[in-house]
Design an enzyme around this catalytic site. Structure first.
Site, PDB file in Angstrom:
ATOM      1  N   GLY A  72      51.611   5.143 -24.080  1.00 37.48           N
ATOM      2  CA  GLY A  72      50.449   4.611 -23.365  1.00 37.48           C
ATOM      3  C   GLY A  72      50.795   3.570 -22.319  1.00 37.48           C
ATOM      4  N   LEU A  73      51.912   3.795 -21.621  1.00 37.11           N
ATOM      5  CA  LEU A  73      52.277   2.960 -20.476  1.00 37.11           C
ATOM      6  C   LEU A  73      52.447   1.484 -20.822  1.00 37.11           C
ATOM      7  CD1 LEU A  73      49.962   4.566 -17.757  1.00 37.11           C
ATOM      8  CD2 LEU A  73      52.433   4.837 -17.976  1.00 37.11           C
ATOM      9  N   CYS A 131      50.092  10.884 -16.552  1.00 33.90           N
ATOM     10  CA  CYS A 131      50.302  10.355 -17.902  1.00 33.90           C
ATOM     11  C   CYS A 131      49.205  10.867 -18.829  1.00 33.90           C
ATOM     12  CB  CYS A 131      50.306   8.827 -17.914  1.00 33.90           C
ATOM     13  SG  CYS A 131      50.541   8.194 -19.583  1.00 33.90           S
ATOM     14  N   LYS A 166      54.426  12.616  -9.184  1.00 33.47           N
ATOM     15  CA  LYS A 166      54.824  13.254 -10.448  1.00 33.47           C
ATOM     16  C   LYS A 166      53.633  13.970 -11.071  1.00 33.47           C
ATOM     17  CE  LYS A 166      57.055  12.251 -14.901  1.00 33.47           C
ATOM     18  NZ  LYS A 166      57.816  11.232 -15.655  1.00 33.47           N
ATOM     19  N   THR A 194      54.885  15.423 -19.482  1.00 34.50           N
ATOM     20  CA  THR A 194      54.835  16.051 -20.807  1.00 34.50           C
ATOM     21  C   THR A 194      53.626  16.966 -20.956  1.00 34.50           C
ATOM     22  OG1 THR A 194      53.667  14.095 -21.558  1.00 34.50           O
ATOM     23  CG2 THR A 194      56.036  14.188 -21.979  1.00 34.50           C
TER      24      THR A 194
END
Lengths: 303, 244
Positions: A72-73, A131, A166, A194
């Site tokens: 979670g960054l 993310c 990304k 991911t």
């Protein structure tokens, strides 16, 4: 040019091997293990405008040939990255670094990128619109072409360094998103982040990950990543950085044949902290075995 | 941290589900009790972090519980087989704060790291008391080993089938200078409440890498976020923040 040299968005790399964001911290954990200057570069831990603790634990689940993470960054925020992490990195890494940035609004991305762009150590901005582990940000910008383009435009407006976007594989058509980013001015595309996944604990009958789902990475996802790198690199004119399940020099070459100008290595760093050093060392021999003279020549060779 | 190959010299059951593995190799980075090593098992993607129970020369003793397929596979390994091991992980216990009469509180597979700690504390001339907690008689291990070190030992079982009935917190001695503990989260929390002196608490969490790269095992502390694999697994009592 040496056999391993490649160019990424106009900047030379001694080799195409780049530890992926989130698996290499800000570099100095690994600098205690080997000379990280052997790397092409590395992409540092995803950085946001504000400091973030990240998700509750458990954040990690094992899978067959891979793992799920839902960190979670977690990061100290861009100001601390600049005042504390980059000076520490300077002592052990003497090449341009890839600054990985995430955000929760278009302004967040632009703000964080503008600050990092000014840092002489930063060679590329890698804008993470993928993310899977945060709500109301991250991946939501990377699953919709217009939103991805908007972030790209906003970052390009404040950046002097090459901007690499990304991308998430959790979309119906990754080529559409890649093209939208290219049209919005992106200098490169990196993929894949991911794959959204989960595990359930048979004893507790509950998800293993506290956040229920997380990002699946590791060798199991290599064929999926390779396919997407192939599709995207055929569809865009800007360079593509390939990643997803890479764990050997052979995998690096395969990714480059699919169209990657450089290759990131993620999960493998976590199980073999020397993975990137070992892959770089193995490349010349593996190239010999397959009759490859220079890596720059094989990019997109399978197209 | 070091990565090297170790040879298994022993792998025997201590109870139905707890095994002792001894491995020989380069122990140069194993500096303190409370540290852990991380083993790569063939066919399993992530490494298995296991606390160091003892270090004697080039030999490490690891005590582990078979909780899943990975540790079950590990229990089938034979002497002579080798393992890829990361050593020297985690901060370990700081012995300098023990005072004259430190108390060791271990629960289940939280007991092993306290063994090497107890050995070092006895060597430094401390009067060491160990309270070892288990669910039931069949799960008790290392009682005699702690006694042989020179520790005063009390065993507690939750069902009362052996030793004192109850948890380690039901078997606390009257007087002690400091607490070193390792065990499941509810036990650590009970110890935190039930003991007055300061102490060091060793935590367990699912880890990705085990050496500080992935941020998979971060917890909140009074001193900010800490990676349990790197700034932990041992936290000081004062810095622990419980979830609620």
């Amino acid at each position: 040019m040496g056999r391993l040299n490649v160019t990424l968005c106009g900047l030379p790399l001694d080799n195409p091997v780049i530890p992926a964001s989130g698996t290499f911290g800000y570099g100095y954990e690994f600098a205690g293990l080997y000379d990280i200057n052997v790397l092409g570069t590395f992409s540092f831990k995803g950085t946001t405008r504000q400091a973030r603790f990240g998700n509750p634990t458990p954040r990690i689940a094992e899978c067959t040939a891979g793992m799920i993470n839902a960190v979670g960054l977690q990061n100290p925020g861009v100001e601390k990255v600049i005042s504390e992490e980059l000076p520490r990195l300077k002592a052990c890494f003497h090449k341009p670094v890839m600054a990985n940035v995430s955000g929760f609004s278009v302004e967040d991305y632009a703000y964080t990128c503008a600050l990092l762009d000014k840092e002489p150590q930063v060679g590329w901005l890698e804008v993470n619109v993928s993310c899977p582990n945060v709500h109301g940000g991250g991946m939501s910008f990377g699953t919709e072409p217009r939103a991805a383009a908007e972030v790209t435009k906003a970052v390009k407006a404040v950046a002097s360094k090459p901007v690499i976007v990304k991308l998430s594989p959790n979309v119906t058509d990754i080529v559409l998103i890649a093209r939208a980013c290219e049209d919005a001015g992106a200098d490169g595309i990196s993929l894949i982040n991911t794959l959204l996944g989960m595990r359930i604990d048979l004893k507790t009958k509950r998800p293993v990950i506290a956040n229920t789902m997380g990002g699946f990475s590791g060798p199991a996802i290599f064929p999926v990543a390779l396919r997407m790198v192939y599709q995207v690199s055929k569809a865009v004119r800007i360079p593509v950085v390939g990643m997803g399940g890479v764990r050997s020099a052979e995998d690096v070459i395969e990714m480059m044949l699919a169209g990657a100008s450089a290759v990131q290595i993620g999960a493998e760093n976590l199980v073999n902290p020397f993975a990137c050093r070992d892959i770089i060392a193995a490349l010349p021999q593996v190239m010999d075995a397959y009759g490859i003279n220079t890596l720059q020549d094989i990019i997109g060779g399978a197209h | 941290m070091k990565q090297s190959r170790f040879e298994i010299t022993e792998n025997v059951p201590l109870t139905g589900s707890v095994y002792r593995m001894r491995i020989a190799g380069d122990t140069g980075d194993v500096a303190r009790p409370g540290q852990f090593v991380s083993l790569r098992l063939s066919g399993y993607y992530l490494r298995r972090p296991i606390s160091v129970c003892d270090r004697e020369g080039d030999c490490l003793t690891l005590i582990y519980k078979t909780v899943g397929a990975g540790t079950r596979a590990m229990s089938g390994m034979k002497p002579g087989e080798t393992l890829d091991v990361l050593t020297g992980l985690g901060n370990g216990y700081d012995l300098s704060e023990s005072g004259d009469a430190p108390l060791l509180l271990g629960g289940g597979v939280g007991v092993p790291p306290l063994y090497w700690l107890g050995k070092e504390l006895v060597r430094q001339g401390r009067r060491v008391t160990a309270v070892l907690g288990f669910n039931t008689r069949a799960e008790v291990f290392y009682e005699e080993e702690f006694r042989a070190l020179g520790c005063r030992v009390t065993v507690a079982t939750a069902d009362g089938s052996y030793g004192r009935k109850g948890f380690v917190t039901d078997a606390l001695p009257a007087d002690y200078s400091y607490v070193y503990t390792c065990g499941p989260m509810p036990m650590l929390r009970a110890v935190w409440r039930a003991t007055k002196p300061s102490g060091q608490y060793s935590f367990e969490e699912r880890m990705g890498c085990g050496f500080g790269a992935c941020m998979g095992c971060t917890c909140k502390t009074a001193g900010g976020p800490k990676r349990l694999c790197r700034e932990g697994p041992v936290l000081r009592k004062e810095e622990i923040l419980w979830d609620d």
